[in-house]
Design an enzyme around this catalytic site. Structure first.
Site, PDB file in Angstrom:
ATOM      1  N   GLY A 152       0.809  -1.219   0.000  1.00  0.00           N
ATOM      2  CA  GLY A 152       0.000   0.000   0.000  1.00  0.00           C
ATOM      3  C   GLY A 152       0.834   1.257   0.000  1.00  0.00           C
ATOM      4  O   GLY A 152       0.443   2.273   0.573  1.00  0.00           O
ATOM      5  N   ALA A 153       1.985   1.232  -0.666  1.00  0.00           N
ATOM      6  CA  ALA A 153       2.918   2.362  -0.619  1.00  0.00           C
ATOM      7  C   ALA A 153       2.677   3.383  -1.725  1.00  0.00           C
ATOM      8  O   ALA A 153       3.472   4.305  -1.882  1.00  0.00           O
ATOM      9  CB  ALA A 153       4.354   1.860  -0.696  1.00  0.00           C
ATOM     10  N   GLY A 169      -1.078   7.691   0.755  1.00  0.00           N
ATOM     11  CA  GLY A 169      -1.417   7.674   2.165  1.00  0.00           C
ATOM     12  C   GLY A 169      -0.274   7.299   3.084  1.00  0.00           C
ATOM     13  O   GLY A 169       0.879   7.689   2.878  1.00  0.00           O
ATOM     14  N   GLY A 213       1.222   4.479   3.553  1.00  0.00           N
ATOM     15  CA  GLY A 213       2.258   3.665   2.943  1.00  0.00           C
ATOM     16  C   GLY A 213       3.291   4.478   2.199  1.00  0.00           C
ATOM     17  O   GLY A 213       4.487   4.166   2.237  1.00  0.00           O
ATOM     18  N   SER A 262      -6.374  -1.078  13.258  1.00  0.00           N
ATOM     19  CA  SER A 262      -7.237   0.109  13.239  1.00  0.00           C
ATOM     20  C   SER A 262      -7.930   0.283  14.577  1.00  0.00           C
ATOM     21  O   SER A 262      -8.150  -0.692  15.307  1.00  0.00           O
ATOM     22  CB  SER A 262      -8.288  -0.051  12.125  1.00  0.00           C
ATOM     23  N   TYR A 265     -15.350  -4.907   8.685  1.00  0.00           N
ATOM     24  CA  TYR A 265     -14.075  -4.191   8.738  1.00  0.00           C
ATOM     25  C   TYR A 265     -13.395  -4.390  10.084  1.00  0.00           C
ATOM     26  O   TYR A 265     -12.193  -4.686  10.147  1.00  0.00           O
ATOM     27  CB  TYR A 265     -14.291  -2.699   8.479  1.00  0.00           C
TER      28      TYR A 265
END
Length: 307
Positions: free
Chosen positions: A21-22, A25, A27, A150, A175
């Site tokens: 996820g880089a 955001g 990441g 989270s 989630y």
């Protein structure tokens, strides 16, 4: 304007870091900060164009950066397998693995290509398969593995008999379950590493609350525009009540580079929703060791990945 708490990273020269996820955001911040500290950063991303743009921004900010974009769609086990195979062929020991990517609250119940509920399949099962697939490289690098959870995982429980989220689907419950699964996997990985002498350190981080792209428009999963809560978060971040994207990345960076001898711990903002990063008490859903062990076995069965 809020100021970002200071966090000096130790020298990471010679370390191969894999950051999911880089491309944006948290990441993207994590990848840039690790590259600036000297790490060679692999950026596995779903969109090659988006990943290359993110890599270009890192190279512009850090001219000496060594970053490499590779394809990865965590919602597809064949994509995970392909990345694992490519990294295994490279043969480089992995010193850091940051399981950071995730999806949140699709507008309707959706499934991955392999038939899993999208959030559980992406946030937990995709990272489970990636981590265990890379286990030989992680062991060779005596790696530190950071799992991004989270605040949604602070309460609730994980129902393994309805892991597919089919009986009574609620998007936020799903989630939360995916992020509880992340926490339980992190703890079980650390336990098994210590018991088996794998040399891997497994830690947890959470970013608090910040205006990342998790609640932005995501046409790929059917969300055409950002929700109202995203705008509220942006306003509260600007006045310092919540974290910024830069500050929200710090707990994962601290978890990745801390010289603290404690393992099996959670790093997060001091105020839960924002503030300087620090070691925090484990949340209650993460303390169920029996469920953590059962989750490992179920995840191995569902993904077909064994140790």
């Amino acid at each position: 304007m809020p100021t970002t708490p200071k966090l000096d990273l130790p020298d990471q020269t010679g370390t191969l870091a894999v950051v999911t996820g880089a491309s944006d955001g948290l990441g993207a911040v994590i990848a840039r900060r690790l590259a600036a500290a000297g790490a060679e950063v692999v950026m596995p991303v779903r969109s090659a164009d988006k990943g290359e743009r993110a890599a270009a921004r890192i190279r512009q900010a850090v001219p000496a950066a060594t970053v490499r974009v590779m394809p990865l769609d965590l919602s597809r086990l064949d994509s995970v397998d392909a990345l694992v195979l490519q990294l295994a062929e490279d043969g480089r020991p992995v010193g850091l693995l940051l399981n950071n990517a995730g999806v949140m609250r699709p507008p309707t119940r959706q499934e991955t290509a392999d038939g899993f509920e999208l959030q559980v399949g992406t946030n937990h099962l995709g990272h489970f398969a990636l981590t265990l697939g890379l286990l030989p490289l992680l062991r060779a690098g005596r790696a530190r593995v950071v799992h991004q959870t989270s605040v949604a995982a602070r309460t609730g429980s994980l129902e393994l008999d309805d892991f597919a989220q089919q009986r009574r689907y609620d998007v936020m419950r799903a989630y939360s379950a995916s992020k509880i699964a992340v926490g339980l996997f992190a703890r079980e990985l650390d336990r098994r590493s210590r018991a088996g002498g794998w040399g891997i350190t497994s830690t947890l981080a959470h970013p608090g609350v910040s205006p990342t792209n998790l609640l932005a428009a995501q046409p790929g999963m059917g969300r055409e525009r950002a929700g109202g809560e995203r705008r509220v978060i942006e306003v509260l971040a600007r006045v310092g009540v919540l974290g910024t994207v830069e500050s929200a990345a710090l707990p994962a960076l601290l978890a990745a580079t801390s010289t603290d001898e404690h393992t099996d711990v959670l790093y997060g903002p001091k105020r839960t929703v924002g503030g300087p990063p620090a070691r925090r008490p484990l949340w209650k859903p993460f303390t169920d060791t029996a469920t953590a062990s059962a989750l490992w076995d179920l995840s191995a069965e569902l993904t077909g990945v064994r140790v």
